[in-house]
Write a protein that holds these residues in place. Structure first.
Motif, PDB file in Angstrom:
ATOM      1  N   VAL A  98       0.830  -1.207   0.000  1.00  0.00           N
ATOM      2  CA  VAL A  98       0.000   0.000   0.000  1.00  0.00           C
ATOM      3  C   VAL A  98       0.863   1.256   0.000  1.00  0.00           C
ATOM      4  N   ALA A  99       1.905   1.290   0.850  1.00  0.00           N
ATOM      5  CA  ALA A  99       2.756   2.479   0.938  1.00  0.00           C
ATOM      6  C   ALA A  99       3.534   2.709  -0.351  1.00  0.00           C
ATOM      7  N   SER A 100       3.931   1.639  -1.022  1.00  0.00           N
ATOM      8  CA  SER A 100       4.671   1.786  -2.271  1.00  0.00           C
ATOM      9  C   SER A 100       3.782   2.313  -3.388  1.00  0.00           C
ATOM     10  N   ALA A 101       2.483   2.022  -3.301  1.00  0.00           N
ATOM     11  CA  ALA A 101       1.531   2.566  -4.269  1.00  0.00           C
ATOM     12  C   ALA A 101       1.126   3.994  -3.918  1.00  0.00           C
ATOM     13  N   GLY A 102       1.525   4.448  -2.733  1.00  0.00           N
ATOM     14  CA  GLY A 102       1.116   5.760  -2.238  1.00  0.00           C
ATOM     15  C   GLY A 102       1.376   6.924  -3.162  1.00  0.00           C
ATOM     16  N   PRO A 103       2.596   7.075  -3.710  1.00  0.00           N
ATOM     17  CA  PRO A 103       2.866   8.237  -4.560  1.00  0.00           C
ATOM     18  C   PRO A 103       1.885   8.379  -5.722  1.00  0.00           C
ATOM     19  N   LEU A 104       1.555   7.263  -6.375  1.00  0.00           N
ATOM     20  CA  LEU A 104       0.631   7.321  -7.503  1.00  0.00           C
ATOM     21  C   LEU A 104      -0.775   7.690  -7.047  1.00  0.00           C
ATOM     22  N   LEU A 105      -1.243   7.051  -5.964  1.00  0.00           N
ATOM     23  CA  LEU A 105      -2.593   7.327  -5.464  1.00  0.00           C
ATOM     24  C   LEU A 105      -2.722   8.756  -4.957  1.00  0.00           C
ATOM     25  N   LEU A 106      -1.694   9.229  -4.266  1.00  0.00           N
ATOM     26  CA  LEU A 106      -1.734  10.589  -3.739  1.00  0.00           C
ATOM     27  C   LEU A 106      -1.652  11.619  -4.861  1.00  0.00           C
ATOM     28  N   GLU A 107      -0.905  11.293  -5.897  1.00  0.00           N
ATOM     29  CA  GLU A 107      -0.842  12.179  -7.062  1.00  0.00           C
ATOM     30  C   GLU A 107      -2.194  12.216  -7.772  1.00  0.00           C
ATOM     31  N   LEU A 108      -2.856  11.070  -7.833  1.00  0.00           N
ATOM     32  CA  LEU A 108      -4.198  11.021  -8.413  1.00  0.00           C
ATOM     33  C   LEU A 108      -5.158  11.888  -7.605  1.00  0.00           C
ATOM     34  N   GLY A 109      -5.077  11.782  -6.269  1.00  0.00           N
ATOM     35  CA  GLY A 109      -5.918  12.610  -5.431  1.00  0.00           C
ATOM     36  C   GLY A 109      -5.683  14.092  -5.659  1.00  0.00           C
ATOM     37  N   LYS A 110      -4.421  14.445  -5.820  1.00  0.00           N
ATOM     38  CA  LYS A 110      -4.080  15.848  -6.075  1.00  0.00           C
ATOM     39  C   LYS A 110      -4.648  16.304  -7.407  1.00  0.00           C
ATOM     40  N   THR A 111      -4.542  15.445  -8.434  1.00  0.00           N
ATOM     41  CA  THR A 111      -5.085  15.770  -9.756  1.00  0.00           C
ATOM     42  C   THR A 111      -6.592  15.978  -9.700  1.00  0.00           C
ATOM     43  N   LEU A 112      -7.268  15.179  -8.870  1.00  0.00           N
ATOM     44  CA  LEU A 112      -8.716  15.308  -8.722  1.00  0.00           C
ATOM     45  C   LEU A 112      -9.116  16.457  -7.809  1.00  0.00           C
ATOM     46  N   GLY A 113      -8.140  17.138  -7.248  1.00  0.00           N
ATOM     47  CA  GLY A 113      -8.430  18.266  -6.368  1.00  0.00           C
ATOM     48  C   GLY A 113      -8.802  17.866  -4.965  1.00  0.00           C
ATOM     49  N   ILE A 114      -8.439  16.648  -4.555  1.00  0.00           N
ATOM     50  CA  ILE A 114      -8.765  16.174  -3.206  1.00  0.00           C
ATOM     51  C   ILE A 114      -7.646  16.572  -2.247  1.00  0.00           C
ATOM     52  N   GLU A 115      -7.922  17.520  -1.387  1.00  0.00           N
ATOM     53  CA  GLU A 115      -6.935  17.971  -0.399  1.00  0.00           C
ATOM     54  C   GLU A 115      -7.359  17.617   1.018  1.00  0.00           C
ATOM     55  N   GLU A 116      -8.667  17.508   1.252  1.00  0.00           N
ATOM     56  CA  GLU A 116      -9.196  17.154   2.574  1.00  0.00           C
ATOM     57  C   GLU A 116      -9.716  15.730   2.544  1.00  0.00           C
ATOM     58  N   LEU A 117      -9.309  14.937   3.512  1.00  0.00           N
ATOM     59  CA  LEU A 117      -9.773  13.564   3.629  1.00  0.00           C
ATOM     60  C   LEU A 117     -10.647  13.407   4.871  1.00  0.00           C
ATOM     61  N   CYS A 118     -11.688  12.594   4.752  1.00  0.00           N
ATOM     62  CA  CYS A 118     -12.630  12.341   5.865  1.00  0.00           C
ATOM     63  C   CYS A 118     -13.292  13.624   6.353  1.00  0.00           C
ATOM     64  N   LYS A 119     -13.773  14.402   5.416  1.00  0.00           N
ATOM     65  CA  LYS A 119     -14.457  15.654   5.765  1.00  0.00           C
ATOM     66  C   LYS A 119     -15.678  15.373   6.619  1.00  0.00           C
ATOM     67  N   ASP A 120     -15.848  16.143   7.677  1.00  0.00           N
ATOM     68  CA  ASP A 120     -16.994  15.993   8.554  1.00  0.00           C
ATOM     69  C   ASP A 120     -18.278  16.254   7.768  1.00  0.00           C
ATOM     70  N   ARG A 121     -19.230  15.337   7.876  1.00  0.00           N
ATOM     71  CA  ARG A 121     -20.509  15.387   7.161  1.00  0.00           C
ATOM     72  C   ARG A 121     -20.327  15.271   5.643  1.00  0.00           C
TER      73      ARG A 121
END
Length: 421
Positions: A235-258
Motif C-alpha cells: 500500500v505504501a509503495s503505491a502511495g505516490p501514484l494514489l496521492l498524485e491522483l488525489g491531487k489531480t482530482l483536487g482532493i486535499e481534505e480527507l474524511c471531511k466531517d458530514r
C-alpha cells in the motif's frame, strides 16, 4: 511525477512478482474508489444507501466531547488557540488539581478517542486521578476547521500542511497557551502515533520547547518505518501514484466531517457482525495489529460516532515519504522544491539529537504499524529516553481505544507521571 518514478524503482527492489501484482490490483481498486467518492456528493451517497438504514449509534456514540466528559463525572471547557500561521485549533480542558497533562492524537482522529471509553479512556482516567487534562485537536479535524483568513471549503492553501506544521505551530501554540492559563513552568505531555511525530518535529526545530515539558510519553510513535509487513509495503509503495491522483482530482481534505465518504464509512461500519468483518477484521487489523479482545463488536457504534476525523492529503504523503526514504525528515518537495525551501536537494532530517526533554517510549507487542524494532531505533537516536517499554496485548490503536488499556497500559503511564508530578 519525477519523484514518483524514483520511488517506483525502490519499490520494485523489495516486492516480489506476486506482491507487485497485488499492488497493481490495489492501485486500480483504490483509484476507482477515490474517483467515485470524489465525484459523489453527500446526497448522492445517502440516496445510494437509501435501502440501508442510517448508521445506528450507541448513546456514547451520539454524545459530543463535552457531554461525554460530563456523563463520566467531570466538567469540560473549550478554547480556541490561534497559531502563528493563522489556524484556530480547538483545545479541550478537563480541570484538575494536579499537574497539567497535554494529550495529542493520531492521524485521522481528534481528542474524542481519549474519552469515548468512558472511565476506561485515558483522558477520563487521568481526570479521575486529579490531573489537569488538556486535549489538542490538530488543524483540519472536525473541531479545528477554522483560519483567520482561509476558508477550508474554498482555499486549498488551508490544507497545505502535514505533521511538520502541526508540530511547529499547533503544538507550540498549545503548549504556550496551557502554560499561560495554568501559570506552570512545565507540563507533562502524551502523544499517540502522529502526536508523537509532531512533538519530535517541534522539539528538534524549536529547542526552547524542550524546557517547557517535564516528560513526554510517546505511545506507538510514528518516526521510522523499517522492515514493515508486506501488506504495508504494498500500500505504501503505491502511495505516490494514489496521492498524485488525489491531487489531480483536487482532493486535499480527507474524511471531511458530514462529507460523502464519512457518511459511507459510518453507514457501512455500524451494521453489526458484517460491519465488524469489513471495517475491523479486513480494514483495521491487517494494518494496525490484530487484537479482537480489545476491540469488541458493540464498540463500533460508539467509535464511528466520533471517528474518523478530517486531515489533509499532504499528511498521508509525508508519512509515505518517511517510509519510502527510511528517514524521519521534513517534507520532500522534489529536487527544485527542496532547493527553494531548504537550499538542498533533499529535505533535512529532524535533528533528534537536539531533543533534550525526558522521553518515555511505549511500543505495543501486537502493533504492526509502529513496530517495536522501530521504537528501539528511535530510542537510540534520542539523548534522554528515560523509559522504554513493550506493552502486552496492545496494537497501534489499542493505546487509545482498547477496552483492556486500563489493565495493560494505564499502570505504566501513571507510574511514570507520578515521578514527574
Amino acid at each position: 511525477m519525477t519523484r514518483y518514478k524514483t520511488y517506483r524503482i525502490k519499490r520494485q527492489a523489495v516486492l516480489s512478482e506476486e506482491e507487485g501484482s497485488m499492488m497493481n490490483s490495489a492501485i486500480i481498486l483504490l483509484s476507482t474508489i477515490i474517483q467515485l467518492i470524489h465525484c459523489a456528493s453527500y446526497p448522492d451517497v445517502k440516496s445510494l444507501l437509501s435501502n440501508i438504514s442510517e448508521f445506528t449509534l450507541s448513546e456514547d456514540g451520539k454524545l459530543n466531547f463535552t457531554q461525554l466528559v460530563t456523563k463520566y463525572g467531570h466538567t469540560a471547557e473549550q478554547y480556541e488557540v490561534v497559531t502563528e500561521d493563522g489556524y484556530l485549533v480547538k483545545l479541550f480542558h478537563i480541570p484538575g488539581i494536579r499537574s497539567s497533562v497535554l494529550l495529542t492524537h493520531g492521524l485521522g482522529t481528534d481528542a474524542d478517542p481519549y474519552v469515548i471509553r468512558g472511565n476506561g479512556s485515558l483522558g477520563i482516567a487521568l481526570a479521575d486521578e486529579g490531573y489537569d487534562v488538556w486535549l489538542l485537536n490538530n488543524r483540519g479535524t472536525k473541531f479545528s476547521r477554522r483560519h483567520t483568513e482561509l476558508d477550508p471549503d474554498k482555499d486549498k492553501k488551508f490544507w497545505d500542511y502535514s505533521l511538520h506544521e502541526m508540530g511547529y505551530y499547533d503544538l507550540a501554540a498549545t503548549i504556550d497557551f496551557v502554560l499561560y492559563q495554568t501559570g506552570e513552568e512545565k507540563i507533562l505531555a502524551i502523544g499517540h502515533s502522529q502526536g508523537a511525530s509532531q512533538f519530535f518535529a517541534l522539539t528538534s526545530l524549536r529547542p526552547e520547547y524542550n524546557e517547557k515539558v517535564k516528560l513526554f510519553l510517546a505511545l506507538a510513535p510514528g518516526a521510522f518505518f523499517f522492515n514493515m509487513p508486506p501488506l504495508f509495503q504494498i500500500v505504501a509503495s503505491a502511495g505516490p501514484l494514489l496521492l498524485e491522483l488525489g491531487k489531480t482530482l483536487g482532493i486535499e481534505e480527507l474524511c471531511k466531517d458530514r462529507g460523502a465518504l464519512l457518511f459511507l464509512i459510518k453507514t457501512i461500519c455500524t451494521k453489526g457482525i458484517i460491519s465488524y468483518e469489513v471495517c475491523v477484521r479486513a480494514a483495521i487489523f491487517p494494518f494496525l495489529g490484530y487484537n479482537p479482545a480489545g476491540f469488541e463488536l458493540s464498540f463500533l457504534r460508539t467509535l464511528f460516532g466520533h471517528a474518523p476525523s478530517g486531515f489533509s492529503r499532504k499528511c498521508l504523503e509525508h508519512y509515505d515519504q518517511l517510509y519510502l526514504r527510511k528517514k524521519f525528515a521534513q517534507f520532500d518537495y522534489g529536487f527544485r522544491g527542496n532547493l527553494g525551501k531548504y537550499g538542498s536537494r533533499n529535505p533535512p532530517d529532524y535533528a533528534l539529537s537536539k531533543i533534550t526533554a525526558d522521553v518515555a517510549i511505549m511500543s505495543g507487542k501486537l502493533d504492526t504499524l509502529s513496530l517495536i524494532e522501530n521504537g528501539k531505533i528511535l530510542k537510540s537516536k534520542l539523548p534522554n529516553v528515560v523509559h522504554f517499554e513493550e506493552i502486552e496485548k496492545t496494537t497501534h490503536i489499542d493505546f487509545v481505544l482498547s477496552r483492556e488499556a486500563s489493565k495493560y497500559l494505564f499502570p505504566s503511564i501513571f507510574r511514570l507521571l507520578q515521578k514527574y508530578d
